[in-house]
Design a protein around this motif. Structure first.
Motif, PDB file in Angstrom:
ATOM      1  N   ALA A 113       0.785  -1.405   0.081  1.00  0.00           N
ATOM      2  CA  ALA A 113       0.038  -0.012   0.030  1.00  0.00           C
ATOM      3  C   ALA A 113       0.798   1.253  -0.028  1.00  0.00           C
ATOM      4  CB  ALA A 113      -0.914   0.032   1.115  1.00  0.00           C
ATOM      5  N   GLN A 114       2.041   1.227   0.800  1.00  0.00           N
ATOM      6  CA  GLN A 114       2.688   2.307   0.870  1.00  0.00           C
ATOM      7  C   GLN A 114       3.501   2.612  -0.646  1.00  0.00           C
ATOM      8  OE1 GLN A 114       5.079   2.817   4.698  1.00  0.00           O
ATOM      9  NE2 GLN A 114       4.455   0.629   4.875  1.00  0.00           N
ATOM     10  N   LEU A 115       3.815   1.384  -1.198  1.00  0.00           N
ATOM     11  CA  LEU A 115       4.630   1.588  -2.518  1.00  0.00           C
ATOM     12  C   LEU A 115       3.656   2.248  -3.493  1.00  0.00           C
ATOM     13  CD1 LEU A 115       6.692  -1.738  -2.712  1.00  0.00           C
ATOM     14  CD2 LEU A 115       7.617   0.731  -2.523  1.00  0.00           C
ATOM     15  N   PHE A 116       2.513   1.831  -3.311  1.00  0.00           N
ATOM     16  CA  PHE A 116       1.347   2.271  -4.516  1.00  0.00           C
ATOM     17  C   PHE A 116       1.570   3.644  -4.154  1.00  0.00           C
ATOM     18  CE2 PHE A 116      -2.831   3.149  -6.323  1.00  0.00           C
ATOM     19  CZ  PHE A 116      -2.526   2.602  -7.552  1.00  0.00           C
ATOM     20  N   ALA A 117       1.044   4.214  -2.741  1.00  0.00           N
ATOM     21  CA  ALA A 117       0.897   5.537  -2.694  1.00  0.00           C
ATOM     22  C   ALA A 117       2.054   6.472  -2.915  1.00  0.00           C
ATOM     23  CB  ALA A 117       0.558   5.710  -0.999  1.00  0.00           C
ATOM     24  N   GLN A 118       3.158   6.040  -3.026  1.00  0.00           N
ATOM     25  CA  GLN A 118       4.550   6.624  -3.382  1.00  0.00           C
ATOM     26  C   GLN A 118       4.526   6.822  -4.781  1.00  0.00           C
ATOM     27  OE1 GLN A 118       8.097   4.594  -2.309  1.00  0.00           O
ATOM     28  NE2 GLN A 118       9.482   5.843  -3.538  1.00  0.00           N
ATOM     29  N   HIS A 119       4.023   5.677  -5.645  1.00  0.00           N
ATOM     30  CA  HIS A 119       4.190   5.869  -6.908  1.00  0.00           C
ATOM     31  C   HIS A 119       3.112   6.397  -7.720  1.00  0.00           C
ATOM     32  CE1 HIS A 119       8.076   4.180  -7.270  1.00  0.00           C
ATOM     33  NE2 HIS A 119       8.086   3.395  -6.084  1.00  0.00           N
ATOM     34  N   ARG A 120       1.963   6.277  -7.124  1.00  0.00           N
ATOM     35  CA  ARG A 120       0.689   6.668  -7.665  1.00  0.00           C
ATOM     36  C   ARG A 120      -0.144   7.671  -6.685  1.00  0.00           C
ATOM     37  NH1 ARG A 120       3.195   4.806 -10.998  1.00  0.00           N
ATOM     38  NH2 ARG A 120       2.479   3.282 -12.759  1.00  0.00           N
ATOM     39  N   PRO A 121       0.596   8.902  -6.115  1.00  0.00           N
ATOM     40  CA  PRO A 121       0.052   9.710  -5.022  1.00  0.00           C
ATOM     41  C   PRO A 121      -1.219  10.154  -5.417  1.00  0.00           C
ATOM     42  CG  PRO A 121       1.830  10.793  -6.302  1.00  0.00           C
ATOM     43  CD  PRO A 121       1.736   9.493  -6.811  1.00  0.00           C
ATOM     44  N   ARG A 122      -1.806  10.410  -6.585  1.00  0.00           N
ATOM     45  CA  ARG A 122      -2.902  11.287  -6.990  1.00  0.00           C
ATOM     46  C   ARG A 122      -4.054  10.314  -6.688  1.00  0.00           C
ATOM     47  NH1 ARG A 122      -1.756  14.214 -12.903  1.00  0.00           N
ATOM     48  NH2 ARG A 122      -0.479  15.677 -12.021  1.00  0.00           N
ATOM     49  N   ARG A 196       4.199 -14.623  -3.302  1.00  0.00           N
ATOM     50  CA  ARG A 196       4.275 -13.474  -2.065  1.00  0.00           C
ATOM     51  C   ARG A 196       5.534 -13.502  -1.343  1.00  0.00           C
ATOM     52  NH1 ARG A 196      -1.862 -14.352   0.218  1.00  0.00           N
ATOM     53  NH2 ARG A 196      -3.015 -13.951  -1.819  1.00  0.00           N
ATOM     54  N   LEU A 197       6.000 -14.511  -1.413  1.00  0.00           N
ATOM     55  CA  LEU A 197       7.376 -14.521  -0.775  1.00  0.00           C
ATOM     56  C   LEU A 197       8.399 -13.791  -1.531  1.00  0.00           C
ATOM     57  CD1 LEU A 197       7.643 -18.298   0.719  1.00  0.00           C
ATOM     58  CD2 LEU A 197       7.477 -16.184   1.865  1.00  0.00           C
ATOM     59  N   THR A 198       8.341 -13.884  -2.832  1.00  0.00           N
ATOM     60  CA  THR A 198       9.127 -13.043  -3.679  1.00  0.00           C
ATOM     61  C   THR A 198       8.987 -11.530  -3.342  1.00  0.00           C
ATOM     62  OG1 THR A 198       9.406 -14.861  -5.095  1.00  0.00           O
ATOM     63  CG2 THR A 198       9.999 -12.462  -6.058  1.00  0.00           C
ATOM     64  N   LEU A 199       7.930 -11.157  -3.227  1.00  0.00           N
ATOM     65  CA  LEU A 199       7.569  -9.576  -2.984  1.00  0.00           C
ATOM     66  C   LEU A 199       8.101  -9.434  -1.587  1.00  0.00           C
ATOM     67  CD1 LEU A 199       4.026  -9.284  -4.024  1.00  0.00           C
ATOM     68  CD2 LEU A 199       6.041  -8.492  -5.268  1.00  0.00           C
ATOM     69  N   THR A 200       8.189 -10.377  -0.698  1.00  0.00           N
ATOM     70  CA  THR A 200       8.546  -9.965   0.804  1.00  0.00           C
ATOM     71  C   THR A 200      10.208  -9.829   0.747  1.00  0.00           C
ATOM     72  OG1 THR A 200       6.797 -11.087   1.479  1.00  0.00           O
ATOM     73  CG2 THR A 200       8.557 -10.984   3.157  1.00  0.00           C
ATOM     74  N   VAL A 201      10.889 -10.447  -0.155  1.00  0.00           N
ATOM     75  CA  VAL A 201      12.309 -10.379  -0.231  1.00  0.00           C
ATOM     76  C   VAL A 201      12.928  -9.591  -1.083  1.00  0.00           C
ATOM     77  CG1 VAL A 201      12.529 -12.451   1.121  1.00  0.00           C
ATOM     78  CG2 VAL A 201      12.508 -12.696  -1.298  1.00  0.00           C
ATOM     79  N   ASP A 202      12.094  -9.048  -2.254  1.00  0.00           N
ATOM     80  CA  ASP A 202      12.622  -8.492  -3.412  1.00  0.00           C
ATOM     81  C   ASP A 202      13.104  -7.100  -2.981  1.00  0.00           C
ATOM     82  OD1 ASP A 202      13.115  -7.793  -6.096  1.00  0.00           O
ATOM     83  OD2 ASP A 202      11.073  -6.800  -6.237  1.00  0.00           O
ATOM     84  N   ALA A 203      14.280  -6.791  -3.146  1.00  0.00           N
ATOM     85  CA  ALA A 203      14.934  -5.612  -2.677  1.00  0.00           C
ATOM     86  C   ALA A 203      14.144  -4.147  -2.892  1.00  0.00           C
ATOM     87  CB  ALA A 203      16.418  -5.256  -3.418  1.00  0.00           C
ATOM     88  N   ALA A 204      13.470  -3.628  -2.004  1.00  0.00           N
ATOM     89  CA  ALA A 204      12.981  -2.472  -2.119  1.00  0.00           C
ATOM     90  C   ALA A 204      12.572  -1.741  -0.968  1.00  0.00           C
ATOM     91  CB  ALA A 204      11.277  -2.664  -2.605  1.00  0.00           C
ATOM     92  N   SER A 205      12.388  -0.514  -1.148  1.00  0.00           N
ATOM     93  CA  SER A 205      12.024   0.238   0.367  1.00  0.00           C
ATOM     94  C   SER A 205      10.950   1.363   0.176  1.00  0.00           C
ATOM     95  CB  SER A 205      13.435   1.034   0.854  1.00  0.00           C
ATOM     96  OG  SER A 205      13.964   1.663   0.014  1.00  0.00           O
ATOM     97  N   VAL A 206      10.336   1.790   0.967  1.00  0.00           N
ATOM     98  CA  VAL A 206       9.457   2.839   0.901  1.00  0.00           C
ATOM     99  C   VAL A 206      10.140   4.392   0.619  1.00  0.00           C
ATOM    100  CG1 VAL A 206       7.235   4.014   1.413  1.00  0.00           C
ATOM    101  CG2 VAL A 206       7.475   1.574   1.733  1.00  0.00           C
ATOM    102  N   GLY A 207      10.111   5.123  -0.327  1.00  0.00           N
ATOM    103  CA  GLY A 207      10.586   6.497  -0.144  1.00  0.00           C
ATOM    104  C   GLY A 207       9.564   7.573   0.310  1.00  0.00           C
ATOM    105  N   SER A 208       9.915   8.690   0.114  1.00  0.00           N
ATOM    106  CA  SER A 208       8.834   9.819   0.750  1.00  0.00           C
ATOM    107  C   SER A 208       7.662   9.799   0.071  1.00  0.00           C
ATOM    108  CB  SER A 208       9.536  11.196   0.541  1.00  0.00           C
ATOM    109  OG  SER A 208      10.721  11.095   1.157  1.00  0.00           O
ATOM    110  N   LEU A 209       6.556   9.788   1.128  1.00  0.00           N
ATOM    111  CA  LEU A 209       5.212  10.173   0.244  1.00  0.00           C
ATOM    112  C   LEU A 209       4.706  11.481   0.181  1.00  0.00           C
ATOM    113  CD1 LEU A 209       3.724   7.314   2.384  1.00  0.00           C
ATOM    114  CD2 LEU A 209       4.787   6.915   0.264  1.00  0.00           C
ATOM    115  N   LEU A 210       3.816  11.583  -0.669  1.00  0.00           N
ATOM    116  CA  LEU A 210       3.396  13.265  -0.651  1.00  0.00           C
ATOM    117  C   LEU A 210       2.114  13.463   0.041  1.00  0.00           C
ATOM    118  CD1 LEU A 210       3.378  13.789  -4.751  1.00  0.00           C
ATOM    119  CD2 LEU A 210       4.877  14.733  -2.955  1.00  0.00           C
ATOM    120  N   LEU A 211       1.589  12.075   0.509  1.00  0.00           N
ATOM    121  CA  LEU A 211       0.664  12.023   1.519  1.00  0.00           C
ATOM    122  C   LEU A 211       0.976  12.559   2.869  1.00  0.00           C
ATOM    123  CD1 LEU A 211      -2.435  10.881   1.300  1.00  0.00           C
ATOM    124  CD2 LEU A 211      -1.411   8.977   2.485  1.00  0.00           C
TER     125      LEU A 211
END
Length: 407
Positions: A113-122, A196-211
């Motif tokens: 949810a945070q990743l989607f809010a970061q990349h699709r803030p509108r 789902r396990l791949t999504l859990t370990v795939d290298a990624a982090s949440v950046g700054s949110l406009l929210l």
């Protein structure tokens, strides 16, 4: 509590008889979801964790849709990286004709949810996060066999996921929530589990949110959780002005074990961010129009389930799709008059942090990881042995054929 025969709760059987399951293919992805409540209300979309399905939020769908909110609960589709998730989820929203959303995510669902809010803030108007995290590095370090997760047998993947759920003596309502989630894990395919396990370990982090932080609510439990406390603290530090709600207990799945308190927090959040419920429209929602998109495949699962004997089940379901009060503790009390038991089990806190230690969970998962590596190693040895013997047999047959030709 992870063994034995599981019997579906009465309120879940009642839910399945009232709320249709929708299935739609979008590109190569199959989406499975529930959508119930007035269409004119901006929806709250619920995203489950690694072990969850769309069904785990059935208590929220029943209680909040009856109050005039639109609730959509989805399965995480079979995607293999976070970029693919963002694109697939956006196509799903377009397919069901939803543009602005409020997201409620637990564990992996909160991260997505945070990743989607970061990349699709509108598109994202607010966030509710529960037992979630900001980055996957610690999970990747604890799962060295991640590159071969796609080849791992289903029973080993299920066992690895279930070792992350604390076993042992539980309060009855927490034990019931664990049993229900375990039953949902059993419905997932090997590909779903591996994704789902791949999504859990795939290298990624949440950046700054406009929210702004004021549009974020963090709901955590004070007893224990599979998500390490360090990761939960990082989440709180990232959103210092977010509204915080601490449940006295609830385990890994408070939306099932403490539905009244969670529903109360969800309703408070939706009111605070300006979502206006429309209880006046609940009675006008007909069964043939339950929030799905045109041309989709909709079904009511388990049509042969026995009817519930509690009050409300005797009403004629063919007249309207209003969801009457459900049996077995699935009702949510009025937001203006919260029950005394709920008041004793939760508290708002913007400053204090409760330290919760998930002891022993990582050790169990490491043991399962070693067993998976050993299993795959033996399979590789067996394959090499087979190739050697096939090669030897070929050489012997070829030599024998040449000797016969020479004679």
């Amino acid at each position: 509590m992870k063994g034995g025969v599981f019997s579906a709760p009465g309120d879940y059987i009642y839910f399945k008889s009232q709320v249709p399951l929708h299935k739609i293919p979008i590109g190569t992805k199959q989406w499975r979801y529930y959508d119930f409540g007035p269409k004119v209300v901006p929806p709250l979309i619920c995203l489950p964790g690694t072990a969850g399905t769309a069904d785990v939020y059935y208590k929220q769908i029943m209680a909040l849709s009856f109050k005039g909110y639109r609730i959509i609960s989805v399965d995480i589709p079979r995607v293999w990286n976070h970029h693919e998730w963002i694109q697939a989820f956006e196509k799903f929203l377009d397919a069901i004709d939803v543009h602005h959303i409020h997201l409620y995510g637990t564990s992996l669902g909160g991260f997505l949810a945070q990743l989607f809010a970061q990349h699709r803030p509108r598109r994202v108007r607010s966030l509710i996060l529960s037992n979630s995290f900001l980055e996957t590095r610690s999970f990747s370090a604890a799962m060295p066999w991640a590159p071969i997760v796609g080849w791992t047998p289903s029973f080993l993947l299920k066992r690895y996921i279930l070792t992350g759920i604390r076993d042992g003596p539980h309060e009855p309502f927490i034990a019931d929530s664990v049993d229900f989630v375990v039953s949902q894990v059993e419905t997932l395919s090997r590909e779903d589990l591996a994704s789902r396990l791949t999504l859990t370990v795939d290298a990624a982090s949440v950046g700054s949110l406009l929210l702004p932080d004021s549009l974020i609510t963090i709901i955590d439990t004070n007893d224990y959780c599979a998500i390490p406390q360090q990761l939960k603290d990082q989440l709180s530090e990232r959103y210092p002005e977010a509204r915080r709600a601490y449940l006295k207990s609830g385990g890994d799945f408070p939306f099932l074990s403490r539905p009244d308190e969670v529903n109360l927090h969800l309703q408070l959040h939706l009111r605070r961010v300006g979502v206006e419920a429309r209880p006046d429209l609940v009675k006008s929602i007909h069964k043939e129009d339950n929030g799905g998109s045109p041309g989709e495949k909709s079904e009511r699962e388990d049509p042969d389930d026995p009817p519930n004997d509690d009050e409300g089940s005797s009403e004629n379901p063919s007249s309207e799709s209003q969801l009457p009060p459900a049996p077995e503790n699935s009702e949510s009390h009025s937001i203006d008059e919260p029950p005394l038991s709920a008041a004793n089990n939760w508290q708002w806190d913007d400053k204090d942090k409760i330290v919760v230690l998930g002891s022993g969970l990582m050790n169990e998962q490491q043991i399962v990881a070693i067993e998976i590596l050993v299993q795959l190693s033996w399979e590789m040895v067996a394959l090499d042995w087979l190739l050697v013997h096939v090669g030897s047999l070929y050489i012997m047959l070829n030599s024998g054929w040449r000797i016969r030709e020479a004679l």
